[in-house]
Design an enzyme around this catalytic site. Sequence first.
Site, PDB file in Angstrom:
ATOM      1  N   HIS A 130       0.791  -1.239   0.000  1.00 22.92           N
ATOM      2  CA  HIS A 130       0.000   0.000   0.000  1.00 22.92           C
ATOM      3  C   HIS A 130       0.826   1.292   0.000  1.00 22.92           C
ATOM      4  O   HIS A 130       0.519   2.241   0.736  1.00 22.92           O
ATOM      5  CB  HIS A 130      -0.933   0.015   1.213  1.00 22.92           C
ATOM      6  CG  HIS A 130      -2.049  -0.992   1.169  1.00 22.92           C
ATOM      7  ND1 HIS A 130      -2.480  -1.585   0.004  1.00 22.92           N
ATOM      8  CD2 HIS A 130      -2.831  -1.517   2.172  1.00 22.92           C
ATOM      9  CE1 HIS A 130      -3.490  -2.417   0.277  1.00 22.92           C
ATOM     10  NE2 HIS A 130      -3.709  -2.405   1.575  1.00 22.92           N
ATOM     11  N   HIS A 204      -9.924   2.281   0.017  1.00 28.89           N
ATOM     12  CA  HIS A 204      -9.794   1.306   1.092  1.00 28.89           C
ATOM     13  C   HIS A 204     -10.820   1.478   2.220  1.00 28.89           C
ATOM     14  O   HIS A 204     -10.490   1.290   3.404  1.00 28.89           O
ATOM     15  CB  HIS A 204      -8.363   1.362   1.648  1.00 28.89           C
ATOM     16  CG  HIS A 204      -7.856   0.071   2.182  1.00 28.89           C
ATOM     17  ND1 HIS A 204      -8.207  -0.414   3.428  1.00 28.89           N
ATOM     18  CD2 HIS A 204      -7.043  -0.851   1.641  1.00 28.89           C
ATOM     19  CE1 HIS A 204      -7.593  -1.574   3.623  1.00 28.89           C
ATOM     20  NE2 HIS A 204      -6.884  -1.869   2.560  1.00 28.89           N
ATOM     21  N   GLU A 341     -11.661  -3.779  -2.824  1.00 24.48           N
ATOM     22  CA  GLU A 341     -10.730  -2.807  -3.405  1.00 24.48           C
ATOM     23  C   GLU A 341     -10.469  -3.111  -4.871  1.00 24.48           C
ATOM     24  O   GLU A 341      -9.910  -4.149  -5.197  1.00 24.48           O
ATOM     25  CB  GLU A 341      -9.388  -2.869  -2.674  1.00 24.48           C
ATOM     26  CG  GLU A 341      -9.453  -2.856  -1.179  1.00 24.48           C
ATOM     27  CD  GLU A 341      -8.183  -3.451  -0.564  1.00 24.48           C
ATOM     28  OE1 GLU A 341      -7.089  -3.263  -1.117  1.00 24.48           O
ATOM     29  OE2 GLU A 341      -8.282  -4.111   0.470  1.00 24.48           O
TER      30      GLU A 341
END
Length: 376
Positions: A130, A204, A341
């Site tokens: 991420h 997210h 996601e």
Amino acid sequence: MRQILFCIVLICSCIQFTPSKKGNNVIEKTLYGKLPDGRAVYQYTLMNKSGTTMKVINFGAIVTSLAVPDRNGKYDDVVTGYDSLQGYMDGSSYFGAIVGRYGNRIGKGQFALEGKKYQVTVNDGENHLHGGKIGFNKELWTANTVQGSAGQSLQLTYISKDGEEGYPGKVTLSVTYTLTDKNELRIVYKGTTDKTTILNPTHHSYFNLSGSFNNTILDHLLTIEADSITQVDKGLITTGKYLDVTNTPMDFRTQIAIGARINDKFEQLIFGKGYDHNWAIRNYLKGKVRKAAELYEPKSGRVMTVYTDQPGLQFYSGNFLDGTAKGKGGSYQHRTGLCLEAQCFPDSPNKPEFPTVTLKPGETYEQTTIYQFSTK
Ligand code: BGC
């Protein structure tokens, strides 16, 4: 007479400039907090004509709340969140954020572009996750309201420096959030770079449609429009193989409760400590938005349908929530929120067989993902 006229003018101007309780797609801005260096963080409230409300801050482009109706018209917040800026600054769960530059994992944080090797931050075991230590979710974005056919949208822009977290090139990413009158949260991404790089941002939010984060998401029914997942190893790095979902607990082609098979002794579920995998959504064609998933919570009647133009959908069942993240819903316990996601497949920079995430100067990265809320 004059006084009456004055009153009429006053009433009219109030109607025009004050967002009504049931929104007219006008965005309200309030101060949310200040970063340690003094920069102000603002919260933007979007409300559509049917009364659905969404709040977004320009730190991390984070959706801090999203209140949608149940089948009786009762509005509840369906996303996890902290109750202050400090929570978002300290938190490690990516609540509500735009994740980037690369959403999901890159094996050992290494990849090569045009013959040159790059090492990005390793922040998840031996892998990159991420966007690294300070990803897009921990940065201050610039916010602007833009007028579209569906009313006002909030456009957030972040300029990521060349070399940030090890990534090459200066990337400019804009994310536009629109809350339509059809109760859709539309997210449109556009990104450019000045050097060849990789870009794979995602949204997210953790959803729980039940109306209370004291409930787990295990009773939510899920459908995913995919015949395979990208198989992972125990570090959740893709092996490059697609795994057919037939006769496995990864098969969500027909509606089934998330909790029905989550604890099965199936290797992929053991590696993920539950669901934490990328489903290869059918009919991928660059730029074509199609249905990817449907989530239904039977008690409230709330339905969330996800549409995207991305190749993959990471379904993460909140396996790492363990009560330490505390926020507006109390403390978030194991599996009390789930993420859907939209993104390219994990570790795609090292998997030439997957769709590419490479972005070159002169090109524009584009993504459209829609979370549509309804009831049944
Ligand atoms: C990942 C999980 C990770 C979580 C962090 C999800 O997108 O798939 O593995 O733990 O983000 O909040």
